[in-house]
Design a protein around this motif. Structure first.
Motif, PDB file in Angstrom:
ATOM      1  N   THR A   5      20.915  72.899  68.635  1.00 41.02           N
ATOM      2  CA  THR A   5      21.734  74.104  68.764  1.00 41.02           C
ATOM      3  C   THR A   5      23.201  73.733  68.580  1.00 41.02           C
ATOM      4  OG1 THR A   5      20.173  75.064  70.353  1.00 41.02           O
ATOM      5  CG2 THR A   5      22.359  76.059  70.215  1.00 41.02           C
ATOM      6  N   ALA A   6      23.856  74.419  67.660  1.00 39.93           N
ATOM      7  CA  ALA A   6      25.301  74.264  67.470  1.00 39.93           C
ATOM      8  C   ALA A   6      25.973  75.562  67.902  1.00 39.93           C
ATOM      9  CB  ALA A   6      25.623  73.970  66.007  1.00 39.93           C
ATOM     10  N   SER A   7      27.012  75.446  68.715  1.00 40.88           N
ATOM     11  CA  SER A   7      27.667  76.636  69.272  1.00 40.88           C
ATOM     12  C   SER A   7      29.173  76.596  69.021  1.00 40.88           C
ATOM     13  CB  SER A   7      27.419  76.720  70.784  1.00 40.88           C
ATOM     14  OG  SER A   7      26.039  76.758  71.074  1.00 40.88           O
ATOM     15  N   LYS A   8      29.667  77.589  68.269  1.00 36.22           N
ATOM     16  CA  LYS A   8      31.098  77.820  68.058  1.00 36.22           C
ATOM     17  C   LYS A   8      31.843  76.543  67.648  1.00 36.22           C
ATOM     18  CE  LYS A   8      31.289  81.777  71.202  1.00 36.22           C
ATOM     19  NZ  LYS A   8      31.374  82.739  70.094  1.00 36.22           N
ATOM     20  N   LEU A   9      31.288  75.860  66.654  1.00 33.45           N
ATOM     21  CA  LEU A   9      31.902  74.618  66.202  1.00 33.45           C
ATOM     22  C   LEU A   9      33.159  74.887  65.374  1.00 33.45           C
ATOM     23  CD1 LEU A   9      28.856  72.418  65.097  1.00 33.45           C
ATOM     24  CD2 LEU A   9      30.219  72.233  67.177  1.00 33.45           C
ATOM     25  N   HIS A  10      34.220  74.179  65.716  1.00 31.12           N
ATOM     26  CA  HIS A  10      35.455  74.159  64.937  1.00 31.12           C
ATOM     27  C   HIS A  10      35.763  72.708  64.590  1.00 31.12           C
ATOM     28  CE1 HIS A  10      36.002  78.214  66.453  1.00 31.12           C
ATOM     29  NE2 HIS A  10      37.114  78.354  65.758  1.00 31.12           N
ATOM     30  N   LYS A  11      36.304  72.496  63.403  1.00 24.52           N
ATOM     31  CA  LYS A  11      36.787  71.170  63.043  1.00 24.52           C
ATOM     32  C   LYS A  11      38.105  71.312  62.300  1.00 24.52           C
ATOM     33  CE  LYS A  11      37.081  66.764  62.403  1.00 24.52           C
ATOM     34  NZ  LYS A  11      37.411  65.873  63.543  1.00 24.52           N
ATOM     35  N   VAL A  12      39.140  70.666  62.827  1.00 26.40           N
ATOM     36  CA  VAL A  12      40.459  70.640  62.207  1.00 26.40           C
ATOM     37  C   VAL A  12      40.794  69.194  61.875  1.00 26.40           C
ATOM     38  CG1 VAL A  12      42.915  71.143  62.468  1.00 26.40           C
ATOM     39  CG2 VAL A  12      41.212  72.667  63.504  1.00 26.40           C
ATOM     40  N   TYR A  13      41.119  68.946  60.611  1.00 29.33           N
ATOM     41  CA  TYR A  13      41.620  67.631  60.211  1.00 29.33           C
ATOM     42  C   TYR A  13      43.138  67.672  60.294  1.00 29.33           C
ATOM     43  CZ  TYR A  13      37.001  66.430  58.331  1.00 29.33           C
ATOM     44  OH  TYR A  13      35.666  66.150  58.178  1.00 29.33           O
ATOM     45  N   GLU A  24      34.937  76.764  61.089  1.00 29.94           N
ATOM     46  CA  GLU A  24      35.415  77.768  62.039  1.00 29.94           C
ATOM     47  C   GLU A  24      34.246  78.552  62.628  1.00 29.94           C
ATOM     48  OE1 GLU A  24      39.053  80.956  62.328  1.00 29.94           O
ATOM     49  OE2 GLU A  24      37.931  80.910  60.450  1.00 29.94           O
ATOM     50  N   ASP A  25      34.055  78.420  63.931  1.00 30.39           N
ATOM     51  CA  ASP A  25      33.122  79.243  64.699  1.00 30.39           C
ATOM     52  C   ASP A  25      31.707  79.211  64.108  1.00 30.39           C
ATOM     53  OD1 ASP A  25      32.513  80.863  66.864  1.00 30.39           O
ATOM     54  OD2 ASP A  25      32.811  82.708  65.720  1.00 30.39           O
ATOM     55  N   VAL A  26      31.181  78.015  63.876  1.00 33.97           N
ATOM     56  CA  VAL A  26      29.842  77.867  63.292  1.00 33.97           C
ATOM     57  C   VAL A  26      28.807  77.720  64.408  1.00 33.97           C
ATOM     58  CG1 VAL A  26      28.336  76.460  61.838  1.00 33.97           C
ATOM     59  CG2 VAL A  26      30.727  76.840  61.181  1.00 33.97           C
ATOM     60  N   SER A  27      27.819  78.619  64.427  1.00 32.56           N
ATOM     61  CA  SER A  27      26.741  78.577  65.413  1.00 32.56           C
ATOM     62  C   SER A  27      25.401  78.766  64.710  1.00 32.56           C
ATOM     63  CB  SER A  27      26.914  79.668  66.472  1.00 32.56           C
ATOM     64  OG  SER A  27      28.130  79.534  67.175  1.00 32.56           O
ATOM     65  N   PHE A  28      24.426  77.947  65.086  1.00 32.10           N
ATOM     66  CA  PHE A  28      23.069  78.099  64.543  1.00 32.10           C
ATOM     67  C   PHE A  28      22.106  77.288  65.406  1.00 32.10           C
ATOM     68  CE2 PHE A  28      24.813  74.345  62.511  1.00 32.10           C
ATOM     69  CZ  PHE A  28      23.767  73.435  62.548  1.00 32.10           C
ATOM     70  N   SER A  29      20.822  77.513  65.195  1.00 26.14           N
ATOM     71  CA  SER A  29      19.810  76.722  65.900  1.00 26.14           C
ATOM     72  C   SER A  29      18.701  76.344  64.931  1.00 26.14           C
ATOM     73  CB  SER A  29      19.236  77.491  67.092  1.00 26.14           C
ATOM     74  OG  SER A  29      18.561  78.662  66.657  1.00 26.14           O
ATOM     75  N   VAL A  30      18.044  75.240  65.235  1.00 27.83           N
ATOM     76  CA  VAL A  30      16.949  74.720  64.417  1.00 27.83           C
ATOM     77  C   VAL A  30      15.746  74.497  65.326  1.00 27.83           C
ATOM     78  CG1 VAL A  30      16.182  72.840  62.921  1.00 27.83           C
ATOM     79  CG2 VAL A  30      18.569  73.606  62.816  1.00 27.83           C
ATOM     80  N   GLU A  31      14.595  75.008  64.893  1.00 28.27           N
ATOM     81  CA  GLU A  31      13.375  74.855  65.682  1.00 28.27           C
ATOM     82  C   GLU A  31      12.720  73.499  65.417  1.00 28.27           C
ATOM     83  OE1 GLU A  31      12.366  77.461  67.852  1.00 28.27           O
ATOM     84  OE2 GLU A  31      14.401  78.061  67.274  1.00 28.27           O
ATOM     85  N   VAL A  32      11.869  73.077  66.344  1.00 24.65           N
ATOM     86  CA  VAL A  32      11.118  71.844  66.185  1.00 24.65           C
ATOM     87  C   VAL A  32      10.278  71.911  64.906  1.00 24.65           C
ATOM     88  CG1 VAL A  32       9.328  70.358  67.189  1.00 24.65           C
ATOM     89  CG2 VAL A  32      11.038  71.432  68.661  1.00 24.65           C
ATOM     90  N   ASN A  33      10.307  70.842  64.099  1.00 26.19           N
ATOM     91  CA  ASN A  33       9.536  70.707  62.860  1.00 26.19           C
ATOM     92  C   ASN A  33      10.004  71.642  61.748  1.00 26.19           C
ATOM     93  OD1 ASN A  33       6.684  70.492  65.015  1.00 26.19           O
ATOM     94  ND2 ASN A  33       7.822  68.768  64.157  1.00 26.19           N
ATOM     95  N   GLU A  34      11.146  72.263  61.899  1.00 26.14           N
ATOM     96  CA  GLU A  34      11.653  73.185  60.890  1.00 26.14           C
ATOM     97  C   GLU A  34      12.457  72.435  59.838  1.00 26.14           C
ATOM     98  OE1 GLU A  34      13.285  77.750  61.158  1.00 26.14           O
ATOM     99  OE2 GLU A  34      14.205  76.274  62.481  1.00 26.14           O
ATOM    100  N   PHE A  35      12.395  72.935  58.599  1.00 24.22           N
ATOM    101  CA  PHE A  35      13.204  72.402  57.495  1.00 24.22           C
ATOM    102  C   PHE A  35      14.293  73.425  57.215  1.00 24.22           C
ATOM    103  CE2 PHE A  35      12.889  69.204  53.956  1.00 24.22           C
ATOM    104  CZ  PHE A  35      14.067  69.534  53.342  1.00 24.22           C
ATOM    105  N   VAL A  36      15.531  73.056  57.517  1.00 27.27           N
ATOM    106  CA  VAL A  36      16.669  73.977  57.412  1.00 27.27           C
ATOM    107  C   VAL A  36      17.683  73.383  56.436  1.00 27.27           C
ATOM    108  CG1 VAL A  36      18.563  75.099  58.653  1.00 27.27           C
ATOM    109  CG2 VAL A  36      16.327  74.829  59.753  1.00 27.27           C
TER     110      VAL A  36
END
Length: 251
Positions: A5-13, A24-36
């Protein structure tokens, strides 16, 4: 059940001259054995996101949970395969595959058994004593994949592993990675800029915007496996590809 699970990811260089917002504000989830698959234009932060998930790069804000635990750095149960195989020229196929087991201090006999089994799975049986210079680009990528699979990570991160290969080899390896995935049932997060490849391989496609990378849409792929290349000729396949192209503004 979600394994990642990724929640509200930000990355600034940050550099002395400027700040660059990569994610900016990246959120998603991956299930067990899933190909994403992550798909998006060059420079949208796909590789940055993969490195954050793998614990190779610090995030500026947000959180990544793997098996319910925060990812704070590299982990043995997360394996990463990059676009370039990075094989050691002086080591044979078998020796290259065994490298992570040596670093991790795994039992030699068990590591050898596992390495030979993985090489058979990726159709490299008989090439154990070959050196990288004696292998094609596609074969080198399969050695690289074997090197990750040999220590059995629960999550496999793949950063455009077929991007440097010709189209014919790429299609053949798409079939190979599908076969290997169906055997190993690893959870996979795969980065590509090839939309057809993303749809062919995935259970879901995460479509990202140009920089700063945001998650524009999650596209579910309904096709049963195993999938054959002729699936790409179907109306349903073309419709999903076109949907993603529309999101990316390249329709």
């Amino acid at each position: 059940m979600s394994i990642l699970t990724a929640s509200k990811l930000h990355k600034v260089y940050r550099t002395p001259a400027r700040e660059l917002l990569a994610l900016e504000d990246v959120s998603f989830s991956v299930e067990v054995n899933e190909f994403v698959t992550l798909v998006g234009p060059s420079g949208c932060g796909k590789s940055t996101l993969l490195k954050i998930v793998g614990g190779l790069l610090d995030r500026t804000a947000g959180e990544v949970l793997f098996k319910g635990e925060p990812v704070q750095g590299p982990r043995r149960d997360i394996g990463i395969m990059f676009q370039t195989p990075v094989l050691f020229d002086w080591r044979t196929t078998l020796e290259n595959v065994l490298l992570p087991t040596e670093i991790l201090g795994l039992d030699r006999a068990e590591a050898l058994r596992r390495a030979r089994a993985v090489l058979t799975m990726v159709d490299l049986e008989g090439f154990e004593e070959s050196y990288p210079s004696q292998l094609s680009g596609g074969m080198q990528q399969r050695v690289s994949l074997s090197r990750v699979l040999v220590y059995e990570p629960d999550l496999l991160l793949m950063d455009e592993p077929f991007g440097a290969l010709d189209e014919f080899t790429r299609e053949r390896l798409n079939l190979e990675i599908q076969r290997i995935w169906m055997q190993s049932r690893k959870t996979v997060l795969f980065v590509t800029h090839n939309i057809a490849e993303a749809v062919f391989l995935s259970d879901q496609v995460l479509v990202m915007t140009p920089r700063p990378g945001r998650l524009a849409r999650v596209v579910r792929v309904p096709f049963p496996r195993p999938r054959e290349i002729r699936l790409m000729k179907s109306v349903e396949f073309a419709s999903l590809v076109f949907e993603i192209r529309e999101v990316l503004g390249v329709a």
